[in-house]
Write a protein that holds these residues in place. Structure first.
Motif, PDB file in Angstrom:
ATOM      1  N   MET A  55       0.834  -1.194   0.000  1.00 53.65           N
ATOM      2  CA  MET A  55       0.000   0.000   0.000  1.00 53.65           C
ATOM      3  C   MET A  55       0.874   1.252   0.000  1.00 53.65           C
ATOM      4  SD  MET A  55      -3.237   0.947   2.411  1.00 53.65           S
ATOM      5  CE  MET A  55      -4.176  -0.447   1.854  1.00 53.65           C
ATOM      6  N   GLU A  56       0.455   2.248  -0.764  1.00 54.36           N
ATOM      7  CA  GLU A  56       1.172   3.522  -0.871  1.00 54.36           C
ATOM      8  C   GLU A  56       0.414   4.581  -0.055  1.00 54.36           C
ATOM      9  OE1 GLU A  56       3.263   4.444  -4.173  1.00 54.36           O
ATOM     10  OE2 GLU A  56       3.939   2.394  -4.046  1.00 54.36           O
ATOM     11  N   PRO A  57       1.025   5.742   0.188  1.00 53.39           N
ATOM     12  CA  PRO A  57       0.328   6.816   0.916  1.00 53.39           C
ATOM     13  C   PRO A  57      -0.919   7.290   0.166  1.00 53.39           C
ATOM     14  CG  PRO A  57       2.669   7.279   0.724  1.00 53.39           C
ATOM     15  CD  PRO A  57       2.388   6.077  -0.140  1.00 53.39           C
ATOM     16  N   GLY A  58      -1.818   7.949   0.874  1.00 52.11           N
ATOM     17  CA  GLY A  58      -3.048   8.445   0.276  1.00 52.11           C
ATOM     18  C   GLY A  58      -2.798   9.445  -0.843  1.00 52.11           C
ATOM     19  N   HIS A  59      -3.775   9.556  -1.726  1.00 52.11           N
ATOM     20  CA  HIS A  59      -3.665  10.424  -2.895  1.00 52.11           C
ATOM     21  C   HIS A  59      -5.015  11.114  -3.099  1.00 52.11           C
ATOM     22  CE1 HIS A  59      -2.110  11.715  -6.745  1.00 52.11           C
ATOM     23  NE2 HIS A  59      -3.174  11.230  -7.359  1.00 52.11           N
ATOM     24  N   ALA A  60      -5.018  12.422  -3.293  1.00 47.38           N
ATOM     25  CA  ALA A  60      -6.267  13.173  -3.486  1.00 47.38           C
ATOM     26  C   ALA A  60      -6.667  13.145  -4.953  1.00 47.38           C
ATOM     27  CB  ALA A  60      -6.084  14.615  -3.032  1.00 47.38           C
ATOM     28  N   MET A  61      -7.948  12.865  -5.217  1.00 45.71           N
ATOM     29  CA  MET A  61      -8.494  12.855  -6.568  1.00 45.71           C
ATOM     30  C   MET A  61      -9.953  13.290  -6.510  1.00 45.71           C
ATOM     31  SD  MET A  61      -6.952   9.503  -8.507  1.00 45.71           S
ATOM     32  CE  MET A  61      -7.668   8.245  -7.483  1.00 45.71           C
ATOM     33  N   LEU A  62     -10.533  13.554  -7.669  1.00 46.59           N
ATOM     34  CA  LEU A  62     -11.960  13.868  -7.769  1.00 46.59           C
ATOM     35  C   LEU A  62     -12.713  12.664  -8.305  1.00 46.59           C
ATOM     36  CD1 LEU A  62     -11.929  17.424  -9.397  1.00 46.59           C
ATOM     37  CD2 LEU A  62     -12.397  16.841  -7.013  1.00 46.59           C
ATOM     38  N   MET A  63     -13.777  12.266  -7.608  1.00 44.29           N
ATOM     39  CA  MET A  63     -14.664  11.230  -8.133  1.00 44.29           C
ATOM     40  C   MET A  63     -15.677  11.953  -9.013  1.00 44.29           C
ATOM     41  SD  MET A  63     -17.298   8.630  -6.244  1.00 44.29           S
ATOM     42  CE  MET A  63     -16.095   7.586  -5.469  1.00 44.29           C
ATOM     43  N   ILE A  64     -15.741  11.569 -10.287  1.00 45.50           N
ATOM     44  CA  ILE A  64     -16.602  12.296 -11.216  1.00 45.50           C
ATOM     45  C   ILE A  64     -17.696  11.445 -11.847  1.00 45.50           C
ATOM     46  CG2 ILE A  64     -14.852  14.013 -11.738  1.00 45.50           C
ATOM     47  CD1 ILE A  64     -14.329  12.501 -14.366  1.00 45.50           C
ATOM     48  N   GLY A  65     -17.671  10.139 -11.639  1.00 50.00           N
ATOM     49  CA  GLY A  65     -18.705   9.305 -12.241  1.00 50.00           C
ATOM     50  C   GLY A  65     -18.566   7.851 -11.832  1.00 50.00           C
ATOM     51  N   HIS A  66     -19.347   7.016 -12.495  1.00 55.36           N
ATOM     52  CA  HIS A  66     -19.301   5.575 -12.238  1.00 55.36           C
ATOM     53  C   HIS A  66     -19.827   4.849 -13.462  1.00 55.36           C
ATOM     54  CE1 HIS A  66     -23.692   5.035 -11.589  1.00 55.36           C
ATOM     55  NE2 HIS A  66     -23.608   6.307 -11.238  1.00 55.36           N
ATOM     56  N   GLY A  67     -19.632   3.551 -13.495  1.00 53.60           N
ATOM     57  CA  GLY A  67     -20.115   2.752 -14.612  1.00 53.60           C
ATOM     58  C   GLY A  67     -19.700   1.301 -14.458  1.00 53.60           C
ATOM     59  N   ARG A  68     -19.703   0.577 -15.593  1.00 53.06           N
ATOM     60  CA  ARG A  68     -19.290  -0.827 -15.617  1.00 53.06           C
ATOM     61  C   ARG A  68     -18.325  -1.006 -16.776  1.00 53.06           C
ATOM     62  NH1 ARG A  68     -22.526  -4.852 -13.446  1.00 53.06           N
ATOM     63  NH2 ARG A  68     -22.480  -6.045 -15.368  1.00 53.06           N
ATOM     64  N   SER A  69     -17.291  -1.796 -16.553  1.00 56.84           N
ATOM     65  CA  SER A  69     -16.256  -1.991 -17.557  1.00 56.84           C
ATOM     66  C   SER A  69     -15.880  -3.466 -17.628  1.00 56.84           C
ATOM     67  CB  SER A  69     -15.023  -1.159 -17.198  1.00 56.84           C
ATOM     68  OG  SER A  69     -14.026  -1.285 -18.170  1.00 56.84           O
ATOM     69  N   TRP A  70     -15.567  -3.952 -18.842  1.00 55.40           N
ATOM     70  CA  TRP A  70     -15.148  -5.343 -19.015  1.00 55.40           C
ATOM     71  C   TRP A  70     -13.776  -5.530 -18.386  1.00 55.40           C
ATOM     72  CZ3 TRP A  70     -17.293  -9.766 -19.970  1.00 55.40           C
ATOM     73  CH2 TRP A  70     -16.495 -10.865 -20.283  1.00 55.40           C
ATOM     74  N   SER A  71     -13.624  -6.586 -17.630  1.00 54.94           N
ATOM     75  CA  SER A  71     -12.351  -6.904 -16.999  1.00 54.94           C
ATOM     76  C   SER A  71     -11.940  -8.299 -17.418  1.00 54.94           C
ATOM     77  CB  SER A  71     -12.496  -6.838 -15.477  1.00 54.94           C
ATOM     78  OG  SER A  71     -11.318  -7.310 -14.854  1.00 54.94           O
ATOM     79  N   GLY A  72     -10.705  -8.418 -17.914  1.00 51.24           N
ATOM     80  CA  GLY A  72     -10.182  -9.734 -18.264  1.00 51.24           C
ATOM     81  C   GLY A  72     -10.040 -10.620 -17.042  1.00 51.24           C
ATOM     82  N   TYR A  73      -9.887  -9.984 -15.876  1.00 52.99           N
ATOM     83  CA  TYR A  73      -9.806 -10.738 -14.633  1.00 52.99           C
ATOM     84  C   TYR A  73     -11.186 -11.338 -14.363  1.00 52.99           C
ATOM     85  CZ  TYR A  73      -9.159 -11.734  -9.669  1.00 52.99           C
ATOM     86  OH  TYR A  73      -9.094 -12.353  -8.447  1.00 52.99           O
ATOM     87  N   LYS A  74     -11.296 -12.617 -14.391  1.00 51.45           N
ATOM     88  CA  LYS A  74     -12.552 -13.363 -14.220  1.00 51.45           C
ATOM     89  C   LYS A  74     -13.524 -13.152 -15.377  1.00 51.45           C
ATOM     90  CE  LYS A  74     -12.375 -13.842  -9.247  1.00 51.45           C
ATOM     91  NZ  LYS A  74     -13.102 -13.790  -7.992  1.00 51.45           N
TER      92      LYS A  74
END
Length: 113
Positions: A55-74
């Protein structure tokens, strides 16, 4: 206003609150704990860290949306939150899809709205 995953609160309930706030108050300023694999996320790749990573130190970002994406994992669609990062070299020109989910959100997302 601060929105955090509190002890005893289900992840599903927490994510439901996040999505509700995101609709009303987008963007949401966030402090996100990252794993080392964050440094290598490029393009539209879904950031899906594994629990064994450092784990790395915290990082500030903006959450701007959500959705669903295809993942090769599983080989299935995965829900994600869309973040905007100040570092344009990460993700797609600074936009990053971070996987939502029961086993990960408790570990690396704390919201500040």
């Amino acid at each position: 206003m601060s929105l955090t995953l509190q002890e005893g609160m289900s992840v599903a309930k927490f994510e439901k609150k996040l999505l509700k706030d995101l609709k009303k108050k987008s963007p949401l300023a966030c402090m996100v704990l990252m794993y080392e694999s964050y440094n290598w996320v490029v393009g539209d790749e879904l950031y899906d860290p594994q629990n064994h990573e450092k784990m790395e130190p915290g990082h500030a970002m903006l959450m701007i949306g959500h959705g669903r994406s295809w993942s090769g994992y599983k080989n299935r669609f995965r829900p994600f939150f869309l973040f905007q990062d100040s570092n344009k070299n990460r993700g797609n020109n600074g936009y990053l899809k971070m996987r939502r989910g029961k086993e990960l959100i408790q570990i690396f997302i704390t919201m500040k709205a």
